[in-house]
Design a protein around this motif. Structure first.
Motif, PDB file in Angstrom:
ATOM      1  N   CYS A   1     -37.810 -51.274  48.281  1.00 13.95           N
ATOM      2  CA  CYS A   1     -36.586 -51.947  48.701  1.00 13.95           C
ATOM      3  C   CYS A   1     -35.560 -51.861  47.582  1.00 13.95           C
ATOM      4  O   CYS A   1     -35.881 -51.479  46.451  1.00 13.95           O
ATOM      5  CB  CYS A   1     -36.866 -53.404  49.078  1.00 13.95           C
ATOM      6  N   GLU A   2     -34.341 -52.242  47.879  1.00 15.18           N
ATOM      7  CA  GLU A   2     -33.270 -52.209  46.886  1.00 15.18           C
ATOM      8  C   GLU A   2     -32.940 -53.636  46.448  1.00 15.18           C
ATOM      9  O   GLU A   2     -32.255 -54.369  47.155  1.00 15.18           O
ATOM     10  CB  GLU A   2     -32.024 -51.524  47.465  1.00 15.18           C
ATOM     11  N   VAL A   3     -33.475 -54.035  45.310  1.00 13.79           N
ATOM     12  CA  VAL A   3     -33.138 -55.338  44.714  1.00 13.79           C
ATOM     13  C   VAL A   3     -32.812 -55.100  43.242  1.00 13.79           C
ATOM     14  O   VAL A   3     -33.430 -54.250  42.591  1.00 13.79           O
ATOM     15  CB  VAL A   3     -34.290 -56.357  44.847  1.00 13.79           C
ATOM     16  N   THR A   4     -31.846 -55.850  42.732  1.00 16.72           N
ATOM     17  CA  THR A   4     -31.430 -55.647  41.346  1.00 16.72           C
ATOM     18  C   THR A   4     -31.553 -56.899  40.490  1.00 16.72           C
ATOM     19  O   THR A   4     -31.440 -56.813  39.275  1.00 16.72           O
ATOM     20  CB  THR A   4     -29.961 -55.169  41.298  1.00 16.72           C
ATOM     21  N   SER A   5     -31.792 -58.043  41.092  1.00 16.91           N
ATOM     22  CA  SER A   5     -31.909 -59.287  40.336  1.00 16.91           C
ATOM     23  C   SER A   5     -33.236 -59.966  40.662  1.00 16.91           C
ATOM     24  O   SER A   5     -33.882 -59.665  41.671  1.00 16.91           O
ATOM     25  CB  SER A   5     -30.761 -60.242  40.678  1.00 16.91           C
ATOM     26  N   HIS A   6     -33.638 -60.895  39.800  1.00 19.02           N
ATOM     27  CA  HIS A   6     -34.869 -61.643  40.042  1.00 19.02           C
ATOM     28  C   HIS A   6     -34.760 -62.470  41.324  1.00 19.02           C
ATOM     29  O   HIS A   6     -35.745 -62.607  42.062  1.00 19.02           O
ATOM     30  CB  HIS A   6     -35.173 -62.548  38.846  1.00 19.02           C
ATOM     31  N   GLU A   7     -33.593 -63.016  41.586  1.00 17.30           N
ATOM     32  CA  GLU A   7     -33.434 -63.818  42.804  1.00 17.30           C
ATOM     33  C   GLU A   7     -33.560 -62.960  44.051  1.00 17.30           C
ATOM     34  O   GLU A   7     -34.248 -63.342  45.011  1.00 17.30           O
ATOM     35  CB  GLU A   7     -32.099 -64.556  42.797  1.00 17.30           C
ATOM     36  N   ALA A   8     -32.921 -61.797  44.055  1.00 22.94           N
ATOM     37  CA  ALA A   8     -33.023 -60.905  45.215  1.00 22.94           C
ATOM     38  C   ALA A   8     -34.465 -60.452  45.417  1.00 22.94           C
ATOM     39  O   ALA A   8     -34.944 -60.328  46.560  1.00 22.94           O
ATOM     40  CB  ALA A   8     -32.111 -59.699  45.033  1.00 22.94           C
ATOM     41  N   ALA A   9     -35.173 -60.214  44.314  1.00 23.04           N
ATOM     42  CA  ALA A   9     -36.578 -59.816  44.411  1.00 23.04           C
ATOM     43  C   ALA A   9     -37.420 -60.943  45.018  1.00 23.04           C
ATOM     44  O   ALA A   9     -38.292 -60.701  45.868  1.00 23.04           O
ATOM     45  CB  ALA A   9     -37.110 -59.446  43.027  1.00 23.04           C
ATOM     46  N   MET A  10     -37.149 -62.196  44.602  1.00 21.29           N
ATOM     47  CA  MET A  10     -37.904 -63.323  45.144  1.00 21.29           C
ATOM     48  C   MET A  10     -37.594 -63.527  46.627  1.00 21.29           C
ATOM     49  O   MET A  10     -38.497 -63.855  47.412  1.00 21.29           O
ATOM     50  CB  MET A  10     -37.593 -64.592  44.344  1.00 21.29           C
ATOM     51  N   VAL A  11     -36.347 -63.351  47.012  1.00 24.91           N
ATOM     52  CA  VAL A  11     -35.992 -63.452  48.437  1.00 24.91           C
ATOM     53  C   VAL A  11     -36.826 -62.466  49.238  1.00 24.91           C
ATOM     54  O   VAL A  11     -37.356 -62.798  50.317  1.00 24.91           O
ATOM     55  CB  VAL A  11     -34.485 -63.186  48.641  1.00 24.91           C
ATOM     56  N   LYS A  12     -36.961 -61.247  48.721  1.00 26.65           N
ATOM     57  CA  LYS A  12     -37.735 -60.219  49.423  1.00 26.65           C
ATOM     58  C   LYS A  12     -39.202 -60.607  49.523  1.00 26.65           C
ATOM     59  O   LYS A  12     -39.826 -60.447  50.581  1.00 26.65           O
ATOM     60  CB  LYS A  12     -37.594 -58.886  48.674  1.00 26.65           C
ATOM     61  N   LEU A  13     -39.764 -61.134  48.459  1.00 26.83           N
ATOM     62  CA  LEU A  13     -41.170 -61.537  48.473  1.00 26.83           C
ATOM     63  C   LEU A  13     -41.415 -62.692  49.450  1.00 26.83           C
ATOM     64  O   LEU A  13     -42.417 -62.723  50.167  1.00 26.83           O
ATOM     65  CB  LEU A  13     -41.613 -61.948  47.067  1.00 26.83           C
ATOM     66  N   LEU A  14     -40.476 -63.635  49.462  1.00 31.78           N
ATOM     67  CA  LEU A  14     -40.666 -64.818  50.310  1.00 31.78           C
ATOM     68  C   LEU A  14     -40.470 -64.524  51.791  1.00 31.78           C
ATOM     69  O   LEU A  14     -40.857 -65.344  52.635  1.00 31.78           O
ATOM     70  CB  LEU A  14     -39.720 -65.939  49.864  1.00 31.78           C
TER      71      LEU A  14
ATOM     72  N   THR B   1     -37.596 -74.724  48.666  1.00 33.90           N
ATOM     73  CA  THR B   1     -37.646 -76.054  49.302  1.00 33.90           C
ATOM     74  C   THR B   1     -38.203 -76.054  50.726  1.00 33.90           C
ATOM     75  O   THR B   1     -38.734 -77.084  51.165  1.00 33.90           O
ATOM     76  CB  THR B   1     -36.245 -76.710  49.291  1.00 33.90           C
ATOM     77  N   PRO B   2     -38.128 -74.941  51.500  1.00 31.61           N
ATOM     78  CA  PRO B   2     -38.682 -75.000  52.858  1.00 31.61           C
ATOM     79  C   PRO B   2     -40.197 -75.132  52.919  1.00 31.61           C
ATOM     80  O   PRO B   2     -40.743 -75.473  53.981  1.00 31.61           O
ATOM     81  CB  PRO B   2     -38.236 -73.664  53.477  1.00 31.61           C
TER      82      PRO B   2
ATOM     83  N   TYR C   1     -39.265 -80.778  37.857  1.00 29.47           N
ATOM     84  CA  TYR C   1     -39.048 -80.212  39.194  1.00 29.47           C
ATOM     85  C   TYR C   1     -37.570 -79.904  39.353  1.00 29.47           C
ATOM     86  O   TYR C   1     -36.716 -80.485  38.674  1.00 29.47           O
ATOM     87  CB  TYR C   1     -39.544 -81.151  40.298  1.00 29.47           C
ATOM     88  N   LYS C   2     -37.264 -78.974  40.262  1.00 27.89           N
ATOM     89  CA  LYS C   2     -35.895 -78.552  40.478  1.00 27.89           C
ATOM     90  C   LYS C   2     -35.626 -78.408  41.976  1.00 27.89           C
ATOM     91  O   LYS C   2     -36.451 -77.858  42.707  1.00 27.89           O
ATOM     92  CB  LYS C   2     -35.618 -77.201  39.783  1.00 27.89           C
ATOM     93  N   GLY C   3     -34.485 -78.914  42.405  1.00 31.33           N
ATOM     94  CA  GLY C   3     -34.114 -78.797  43.817  1.00 31.33           C
ATOM     95  C   GLY C   3     -34.734 -79.858  44.693  1.00 31.33           C
ATOM     96  O   GLY C   3     -34.057 -80.501  45.490  1.00 31.33           O
ATOM     97  N   ALA C   4     -36.029 -80.069  44.548  1.00 32.46           N
ATOM     98  CA  ALA C   4     -36.763 -81.088  45.296  1.00 32.46           C
ATOM     99  C   ALA C   4     -38.034 -81.392  44.517  1.00 32.46           C
ATOM    100  O   ALA C   4     -38.522 -80.561  43.739  1.00 32.46           O
ATOM    101  CB  ALA C   4     -37.091 -80.611  46.708  1.00 32.46           C
ATOM    102  N   GLU C   5     -38.580 -82.580  44.729  1.00 35.58           N
ATOM    103  CA  GLU C   5     -39.734 -83.003  43.936  1.00 35.58           C
ATOM    104  C   GLU C   5     -40.951 -82.117  44.155  1.00 35.58           C
ATOM    105  O   GLU C   5     -41.810 -81.992  43.287  1.00 35.58           O
ATOM    106  CB  GLU C   5     -40.094 -84.468  44.258  1.00 35.58           C
ATOM    107  N   HIS C   6     -41.026 -81.473  45.327  1.00 34.06           N
ATOM    108  CA  HIS C   6     -42.198 -80.642  45.615  1.00 34.06           C
ATOM    109  C   HIS C   6     -42.022 -79.197  45.150  1.00 34.06           C
ATOM    110  O   HIS C   6     -42.881 -78.354  45.418  1.00 34.06           O
ATOM    111  CB  HIS C   6     -42.513 -80.669  47.116  1.00 34.06           C
ATOM    112  N   VAL C   7     -40.932 -78.905  44.436  1.00 31.99           N
ATOM    113  CA  VAL C   7     -40.737 -77.593  43.801  1.00 31.99           C
ATOM    114  C   VAL C   7     -40.870 -77.844  42.311  1.00 31.99           C
ATOM    115  O   VAL C   7     -39.927 -78.271  41.648  1.00 31.99           O
ATOM    116  CB  VAL C   7     -39.358 -76.990  44.147  1.00 31.99           C
ATOM    117  N   ARG C   8     -42.055 -77.575  41.767  1.00 27.22           N
ATOM    118  CA  ARG C   8     -42.407 -78.198  40.487  1.00 27.22           C
ATOM    119  C   ARG C   8     -43.090 -77.243  39.510  1.00 27.22           C
ATOM    120  O   ARG C   8     -43.903 -76.400  39.896  1.00 27.22           O
ATOM    121  CB  ARG C   8     -43.348 -79.372  40.785  1.00 27.22           C
TER     122      ARG C   8
END
Length: 381
Positions: free
Chosen positions: A144-157, A204-205, A219-226
């Motif tokens: 796939c074409e990803v250039t940032s860590h965030e884009a890579a994580m979106v693809k994995l998720l 968070t989902p 934790y960041k964003g929500a308590e269950h993201v820790r």
């Protein structure tokens, strides 16, 4: 479903050349005790199991000892993923053969994300192990074409979102750097220039996200993201952190009930300051004189063998600073601020001083690539 979330064991790590294996064994025994006392259904290790990609033999032996106690003697499954410090292929060796015993190791990233369904005493859950992977690795493995860590994580998720868990809670295990997270000096940067930061909203989902990489519990964003944080203080910048592991219990609706279980270190890591005579007198009655110490001496005169005198009272002084002799406070403050800068910022300053003009965007991009490559070589050494 009840489990313990841990991360960043860094087995084999040293603190200012001080071997910490005895300290690590002391804390790992507490984690095993917590698992028994709380009747957990699993233990999660969210990356950086070892401190180096090629760990020393005594570090491997200690991990083997802990895994044997949990999996073979206590029948408690373990799920561990590779972090940025781990050698992914070495950690993942024979992982498919170990699954039947209850040891689940996710080493190198694979095209199909690992899904592990565990049965608990009061409910089941599906765990998704996402080992540390930079954008280049994700591009190669997932084509796939990803250039940032965030884009890579979106693809994995995407695979986690698309997987049918049959109504069971989804628990994501990942090793990454969330935007806004509090860092410590002992963490190796994943990238430079902020390109490694990932939005907490991506996680968070899910019912719970067990994170590794940052050494302070948070934790960041929500308590269950820790982040569970590291099990020991691995730098003096962590002296005020309270280390713990995270006990998580998912109720019938999949809501995570969270409790921090405090860890007690064999020796604490702390900084003490003052004049030599004052510290030597204080050390005579200090019940924690065996702690690992950084000492900042405020004496303004020369002292013969200051380290030897201090170690006669505090045997584990690991670092000494003569702050009293640093008369040019402005330069000291500037130097400390300079050290805090990243590699790219420091090189940019150097470039400007030498050439008399700032770096162009093209030059910054070329230097970013070069520094990233150096970090990859370092992580493999």
């Amino acid at each position: 479903m009840k489990f313990i979330h841990t991360s960043d064991w860094h087995i084999g790590r040293q603190l200012h050349n001080q071997n910490l294996l005895e300290d690590q064994r002391f804390v790992l025994n507490q984690i095993v005790t917590f698992a028994v006392e709380n009747s957990v259904d699993a233990v999660i290790i969210a990356g950086d199991i070892y401190d180096r990609s090629v760990p020393p033999a005594n570090a491997v032996a200690l991990l083997d000892e802990v895994v044997n106690r949990l999996v073979n003697e206590l029948n408690i499954p373990i799920i561990m993923i590779a972090g940025n410090h781990d050698g992914h292929e070495r950690l993942g060796f024979a992982s498919r053969q170990m699954i039947e015993s209850g040891l689940h190791i996710i080493g190198p990233l694979s095209k199909d994300i690992s899904t592990i369904t565990l049965s608990g005493k009061n409910g089941d859950a599906v765990f998704y192990g996402l080992p540390y992977a930079d954008p280049a690795t994700v591009r190669h493995v997932l084509d796939c074409e990803v250039t940032s860590h965030e884009a890579a994580m979106v693809k994995l998720l995407e695979q986690v979102h698309g997987h049918d868990s049959q109504g069971l809670p989804k628990v994501v295990i990942s090793h990454c750097f969330l935007d806004g997270g509090s860092e410590s000096e002992s963490e190796r940067p994943l990238s430079i220039g902020g390109a490694d930061k990932i939005s907490p909203s991506l996680f968070t989902p899910f019912n719970y996200t067990a994170l590794g990489h940052l050494h302070g519990p948070q934790y960041k964003g929500a308590e269950h993201v820790r982040y569970s944080g590291s099990m020991l203080k691995y730098s003096f910048s962590e002296q005020h952190q309270n280390k713990s592991v995270t006990l998580v219990e998912l109720d019938a609706q999949g809501v995570a009930n969270i409790k921090l279980l405090p860890l007690k270190a064999y020796r604490d890591v702390r900084i003490i300051e003052g004049e030599l005579a004052e510290l030597l007198e204080q050390g005579k009655t200090d019940v924690n004189r065996e702690d690992y110490l950084m000492v900042r001496l405020s004496d303004k005169t020369a002292i013969l063998d200051a380290m030897g005198k201090l170690r006669s009272v505090y045997p584990n002084v690991l670092h000494l600073e003569r702050t009293g002799l640093m008369a040019d406070n402005g330069r000291v403050a500037l130097s400390r601020d300079h050290i805090k800068k990243g590699e790219l910022d420091m090189f940019s300053d150097f470039f400007s001083q030498v050439s008399g003009e700032p770096m162009t965007k093209a030059q910054q991009q070329a230097m970013t690539v070069a520094i990233d490559e150096l970090h990859k070589v370092e992580s493999r050494s």
